[in-house]
Design a protein around this motif. Structure first.
Motif, PDB file in Angstrom:
ATOM      1  N   VAL A  82       0.861  -1.186   0.000  1.00  0.00           N
ATOM      2  CA  VAL A  82       0.000   0.000   0.000  1.00  0.00           C
ATOM      3  C   VAL A  82       0.892   1.229   0.000  1.00  0.00           C
ATOM      4  O   VAL A  82       1.966   1.240   0.622  1.00  0.00           O
ATOM      5  N   CYS A 136       3.721   3.104  -8.426  1.00  0.00           N
ATOM      6  CA  CYS A 136       2.638   2.149  -8.165  1.00  0.00           C
ATOM      7  C   CYS A 136       2.321   1.328  -9.412  1.00  0.00           C
ATOM      8  O   CYS A 136       2.112   0.109  -9.344  1.00  0.00           O
ATOM      9  N   LYS A 178      -0.917  -2.626  -4.428  1.00  0.00           N
ATOM     10  CA  LYS A 178      -2.304  -3.095  -4.385  1.00  0.00           C
ATOM     11  C   LYS A 178      -3.319  -1.977  -4.158  1.00  0.00           C
ATOM     12  O   LYS A 178      -4.488  -2.102  -4.533  1.00  0.00           O
ATOM     13  N   HIS A 179      -2.898  -0.887  -3.509  1.00  0.00           N
ATOM     14  CA  HIS A 179      -3.838   0.193  -3.208  1.00  0.00           C
ATOM     15  C   HIS A 179      -3.052   1.467  -2.967  1.00  0.00           C
ATOM     16  O   HIS A 179      -2.154   1.508  -2.118  1.00  0.00           O
ATOM     17  N   ILE A 181      -3.533   5.301  -1.696  1.00  0.00           N
ATOM     18  CA  ILE A 181      -4.406   6.233  -0.990  1.00  0.00           C
ATOM     19  C   ILE A 181      -3.681   7.576  -0.975  1.00  0.00           C
ATOM     20  O   ILE A 181      -2.512   7.641  -0.579  1.00  0.00           O
ATOM     21  N   PRO A 231      -6.368   0.003  -7.833  1.00  0.00           N
ATOM     22  CA  PRO A 231      -7.296   0.821  -7.039  1.00  0.00           C
ATOM     23  C   PRO A 231      -6.614   2.032  -6.417  1.00  0.00           C
ATOM     24  O   PRO A 231      -5.521   1.930  -5.853  1.00  0.00           O
ATOM     25  N   THR A 281      -7.638   5.570  -3.988  1.00  0.00           N
ATOM     26  CA  THR A 281      -8.636   6.236  -3.156  1.00  0.00           C
ATOM     27  C   THR A 281      -8.118   7.610  -2.765  1.00  0.00           C
ATOM     28  O   THR A 281      -7.017   7.730  -2.203  1.00  0.00           O
ATOM     29  N   GLY A 313      -9.344  -1.605   2.759  1.00  0.00           N
ATOM     30  CA  GLY A 313      -8.988  -1.637   1.345  1.00  0.00           C
ATOM     31  C   GLY A 313      -9.999  -0.920   0.480  1.00  0.00           C
ATOM     32  O   GLY A 313     -10.983  -0.348   0.965  1.00  0.00           O
ATOM     33  N   PRO A 314      -9.790  -0.938  -0.828  1.00  0.00           N
ATOM     34  CA  PRO A 314     -10.681  -0.224  -1.740  1.00  0.00           C
ATOM     35  C   PRO A 314     -12.068  -0.845  -1.761  1.00  0.00           C
ATOM     36  O   PRO A 314     -12.218  -2.055  -1.600  1.00  0.00           O
ATOM     37  N   SER A 372     -13.348  -4.366  -7.839  1.00  0.00           N
ATOM     38  CA  SER A 372     -12.777  -3.251  -7.099  1.00  0.00           C
ATOM     39  C   SER A 372     -12.952  -1.962  -7.888  1.00  0.00           C
ATOM     40  O   SER A 372     -12.655  -1.922  -9.084  1.00  0.00           O
ATOM     41  N   HIS A 401     -11.141   4.029  -8.861  1.00  0.00           N
ATOM     42  CA  HIS A 401     -10.836   5.322  -8.244  1.00  0.00           C
ATOM     43  C   HIS A 401     -12.073   5.860  -7.542  1.00  0.00           C
ATOM     44  O   HIS A 401     -13.137   5.996  -8.159  1.00  0.00           O
TER      45      HIS A 401
END
Length: 325
Positions: A79, A114, A120-121, A123, A173, A175, A235-236, A243, A246
């Motif tokens: 992450v 990324c 994986k995510h 943020i 993903p 966020t 998580g997302p 998933s 955005h």
């Protein structure tokens, strides 16, 4: 999980690192330790983190393309919590290139890292400033945000657009979190409540813009961290079994407060009445902010609990301890 936190010596980054370490995650923190505000405060925050198990720090500028690429090559992050940015609305009027370098180029280096290394995510920090000249309140993530009133806000909206594009093209993903006036101990000295405390304790007048007729959705740091960590852990969100690439959420207190009420609470806790220099609205400022957090509560259980009175009390207690050192 192994988590990269950008802006680890910053206000929100520092508290998120503390909490994530407590929860058992491995953290790599980066920061360029620039001099936008007192670097000693940044080093003091870092001193609370360094030496802790599972924490390592790298001094690195987000706009350093080669350095950022090497960072992602040398680590395998699950992450990325991207909180590093050039902050401040008024500073962007005088130093616009700092915002392009940090907030645009810096976000792009994170996105590229990324993309190429299987994160994986992602943020990332956006801002309530993106709502700009909007008059409908509370501000909801579905509202149009194409009327920024500062370069800072424009760069944060650009970050959201870049993230939307990368999520769509590369299907990982992402966020976004629109923070609303975060305050508390170890906070940023450029924020109004901190500047007021400094001036009051030095016996100097405080500058009160728009003659005091302003509202802010002040959000205490612990509440913000609870929201961020819930998103890291859960998580997302998924939509239709897939998933969502955005999504953007508000992290605010859902309760705008009058600026003059905040000043009164601060005066009461400090035990000193401020001399007030009433001024007109400054370029880049907005009259009011107010977060609609229904979606954040529904998806992540986000529910702020700290009143402004309690939050300012904790800030003043810390302030007295820190500056007595």
């Amino acid at each position: 999980m192994k988590i990269l936190v950008t802006g680890a010596a910053g206000f929100i980054g520092f508290f998120c690192c503390q909490r994530l370490l407590k929860d058992g995650h491995e953290i790599v923190g980066i920061d360029n330790l620039n001099s936008y505000y007192d670097v000693r405060l940044k080093h003091a925050r870092l001193a609370q983190l360094e030496g802790k198990a599972r924490f390592s720090f790298v001094k690195l500028d987000l706009a350093d393309r080669e350095g950022m690429a090497a960072l992602f090559r040398n680590h395998h992050f699950d992450v990325v919590l991207h909180l590093g940015a050039q902050a401040g609305v008024r500073y962007s009027l005088d130093n616009p290139f700092a915002y392009v370098d940090s907030n645009l180029t810096g976000t792009l280096t994170v996105l590229e890292g990324c993309r190429h290394h299987g994160v994986k995510h992602l943020i990332y920090a956006s801002s309530s400033s993106v709502y700009g000249a909007n008059t409908k309140q509370p501000f909801a993530v579905e509202d149009r945000v194409d009327s920024p009133v500062s370069l800072y806000a424009a760069t944060k909206k650009a970050d959201e657009l870049m993230c939307q594009t990368y999520a769509h093209l590369y299907r990982f993903p992402i966020t976004g979190l629109r923070f609303f006036t975060v305050y508390g101990p170890w906070g940023r000295p450029d924020m109004a409540y901190f500047k007021f405390a400094n001036a009051i304790m030095a016996g100097k007048p405080i500058d009160v813009y728009n003659h005091g007729d302003m509202k802010r959705d002040f959000t205490y740091i612990d509440d913000i961290v609870n929201g961020v960590v819930a998103i890291v852990d859960k998580g997302p969100m998924s939509s239709g079994g897939e998933s969502a690439p955005h999504r953007v959420y508000n992290l605010g207190n859902n309760q705008p407060e009058q600026l003059m009420d905040m000043i009164s609470l601060l005066e009461a806790r400090l035990g000193v009445s401020a001399t007030k220099n009433f001024l007109p609205m400054q370029p880049g400022d907005v009259y009011s902010t107010y977060a609609d957090i229904d979606a954040t509560h529904k998806d992540y259980g986000f529910s702020p609990i700290t009143s402004l009175a309690i939050g300012l009390e904790r800030f003043v207690d810390w302030y007295g301890q820190y500056y007595r050192q």
